[in-house]
Design a protein around this motif. Structure first.
Motif, PDB file in Angstrom:
ATOM      1  N   THR A   1       0.831  -1.207   0.000  1.00  0.00           N
ATOM      2  CA  THR A   1       0.000   0.000   0.000  1.00  0.00           C
ATOM      3  C   THR A   1       0.863   1.255   0.000  1.00  0.00           C
ATOM      4  O   THR A   1       0.615   2.201  -0.756  1.00  0.00           O
ATOM      5  CB  THR A   1      -0.935   0.013   1.226  1.00  0.00           C
ATOM      6  OG1 THR A   1      -1.770  -1.146   1.182  1.00  0.00           O
ATOM      7  CG2 THR A   1      -1.812   1.247   1.229  1.00  0.00           C
TER       8      THR A   1
ATOM      9  N   TYR B   1      -2.184   9.908   1.739  1.00  0.00           N
ATOM     10  CA  TYR B   1      -2.137  11.015   0.786  1.00  0.00           C
ATOM     11  C   TYR B   1      -3.535  11.508   0.437  1.00  0.00           C
ATOM     12  O   TYR B   1      -4.504  10.743   0.459  1.00  0.00           O
ATOM     13  CB  TYR B   1      -1.439  10.567  -0.496  1.00  0.00           C
ATOM     14  CG  TYR B   1       0.027  10.236  -0.309  1.00  0.00           C
ATOM     15  CD1 TYR B   1       1.002  11.204  -0.515  1.00  0.00           C
ATOM     16  CD2 TYR B   1       0.433   8.961   0.063  1.00  0.00           C
ATOM     17  CE1 TYR B   1       2.343  10.909  -0.355  1.00  0.00           C
ATOM     18  CE2 TYR B   1       1.770   8.657   0.233  1.00  0.00           C
ATOM     19  CZ  TYR B   1       2.723   9.638   0.023  1.00  0.00           C
ATOM     20  OH  TYR B   1       4.047   9.346   0.198  1.00  0.00           O
TER      21      TYR B   1
ATOM     22  N   THR C   1       2.264   6.854  -6.754  1.00  0.00           N
ATOM     23  CA  THR C   1       1.361   7.903  -7.230  1.00  0.00           C
ATOM     24  C   THR C   1       1.949   9.276  -6.916  1.00  0.00           C
ATOM     25  O   THR C   1       1.953  10.183  -7.766  1.00  0.00           O
ATOM     26  CB  THR C   1      -0.023   7.762  -6.579  1.00  0.00           C
ATOM     27  OG1 THR C   1      -0.541   6.453  -6.862  1.00  0.00           O
ATOM     28  CG2 THR C   1      -0.993   8.799  -7.112  1.00  0.00           C
TER      29      THR C   1
ATOM     30  N   ASP D   1       1.035   4.203  -2.956  1.00  0.00           N
ATOM     31  CA  ASP D   1       0.849   5.624  -2.678  1.00  0.00           C
ATOM     32  C   ASP D   1       2.093   6.425  -3.024  1.00  0.00           C
ATOM     33  O   ASP D   1       2.006   7.521  -3.585  1.00  0.00           O
ATOM     34  CB  ASP D   1       0.484   5.821  -1.205  1.00  0.00           C
ATOM     35  CG  ASP D   1      -0.934   5.376  -0.881  1.00  0.00           C
ATOM     36  OD1 ASP D   1      -1.741   5.263  -1.829  1.00  0.00           O
ATOM     37  OD2 ASP D   1      -1.235   5.150   0.296  1.00  0.00           O
TER      38      ASP D   1
END
Length: 348
Positions: A120, A225, A127, A124
């Motif tokens: 995970t 985020y 991205t 993030d």
């Protein structure tokens, strides 16, 4: 049959029986082999690996594939000696001591949780790195996922607490928080400034030493985020942080006009941070075999893995060094345009 012959026969049968029994005894090793690949600009189980909503996207071609390592063994299911021996004679796999993959006395459930958190975090961070490359602003806050039982943070810090500062200094990301805790000597106090719901609190936690003598308080953290649009990444059961670079490239390819690969079959590996820095990973020989078997001709390689990669690169696979996400984009641009200035791995 003479007594001597009978004795030799019985001894031989005993040795054979002991050998058979020994071959199936568990041993503390892990077998690493090439795992599946997934095209980050393609589909998995009829769903896009990367879905973007709320922002214009563009067509892609070729592949930007993440690569994985499959393993047998570990605390929950140790392999037997026969499996280890088969691995030792197979040049495409590696047999390594269990402690090089799993921490001593690690709990299988904890390992799975850590792998899921790392995946995970990787998605993030990928991205964030892509948006940083495109100069698209976003927000980030360090959030506590859980506390470890019996460690100092238990009962003081809570799941979903947001760490805004450590010892009065801004908590810029997960690594910064971890480094600020490690900067203390075991037994010293760390002051966490946290947001808990609508409350802002200063929580003092005393550090203890980990097995290597570094300070810890016993928290698992995750960067949370707030992006200006939705990016959803679907890779099934793949865990760990090593697909970060390829996730970032897949997001970039979808968010920008033109086709980043030029139709080529590209694979690669490497962790990534929100600034776009590419970090080393494990299992590089097995990942290269998996990439070549999947049809890749170019393999994006973290700089710290280049020396190891050069020793076992499969025929037909070109190693391209990727220090940062920006460097990887420039390298793919050069490959697509037939230019020669592509950073290559060199033997260490």
């Amino acid at each position: 049959m003479s007594r001597r012959a009978l004795t030799l026969l019985l001894a031989g049968l005993l040795v054979l029986a002991l050998g058979v029994v020994g071959a199936f005894r568990p041993v503390p090793y892990v077998v690493l082999s090439p795992g599946p690949t997934e095209n980050t600009i393609g589909d998995v189980e009829k769903k896009p690996v990367i879905s973007i909503k709320g922002r214009e996207t563009y067509p892609t071609s070729g592949s930007l594939s993440l690569v994985t390592v499959a393993y047998q063994g570990g605390p929950a299911a140790q392999i037997d000696l026969l499996t280890a021996l088969r691995g030792w004679i197979d040049p495409t796999v590696a047999v390594v001591p269990e402690e090089t993959i799993f921490a001593p006395n690690s709990d299988p459930g904890q390992v799975e949780e850590e792998n899921a958190v790392e995946m995970t975090n990787s998605q993030d961070s990928a991205t964030a790195a892509a948006l940083t490359e495109l100069k698209i602003p976003y927000e980030m806050v360090v959030t506590i996922v859980s506390t470890e039982k019996g460690k100092p943070a238990e009962g003081k810090l809570r799941k979903d607490d947001q760490i805004t500062a450590v010892d009065g200094k801004p908590a810029k990301d997960v690594d910064v928080v971890a480094d600020m805790v490690k900067a203390h000597k075991p037994g010293e106090d760390v002051v966490f400034t946290i947001a808990r719901g609508k409350d802002k609190l200063d929580v003092t936690v005393r550090t203890v030493a980990d097995p290597e003598g570094q300070s810890l308080v016993g928290v698992r953290m995750q960067a949370m985020y707030k992006f200006p649009f939705d990016v959803d990444i679907n890779v099934g059961d793949v865990g760990g942080p090593s697909a970060g670079l390829m996730f970032s490239l897949g997001i970039l390819d979808k968010l920008t006009p033109g086709e980043l690969t030029g139709g080529k079959q590209i694979a690669g590996t490497g962790t990534i941070d929100p600034k776009g820095e590419v970090g080393p990973i494990g299992g590089i020989p097995q990942k290269m075999v998996g990439a070549r078997d999947a049809g890749a001709t170019v393999f994006l390689t973290p700089p710290d893995n280049c020396a190891e990669a050069m020793k076992s690169v499969p025929d037909g696979l070109r190693l391209v060094k990727a220090d940062t996400l920006h460097d990887a984009v420039l390298a793919l641009d050069a490959l697509r345009n037939g230019q020669g200035n592509v950073p290559a791995c060199a033997a260490g």
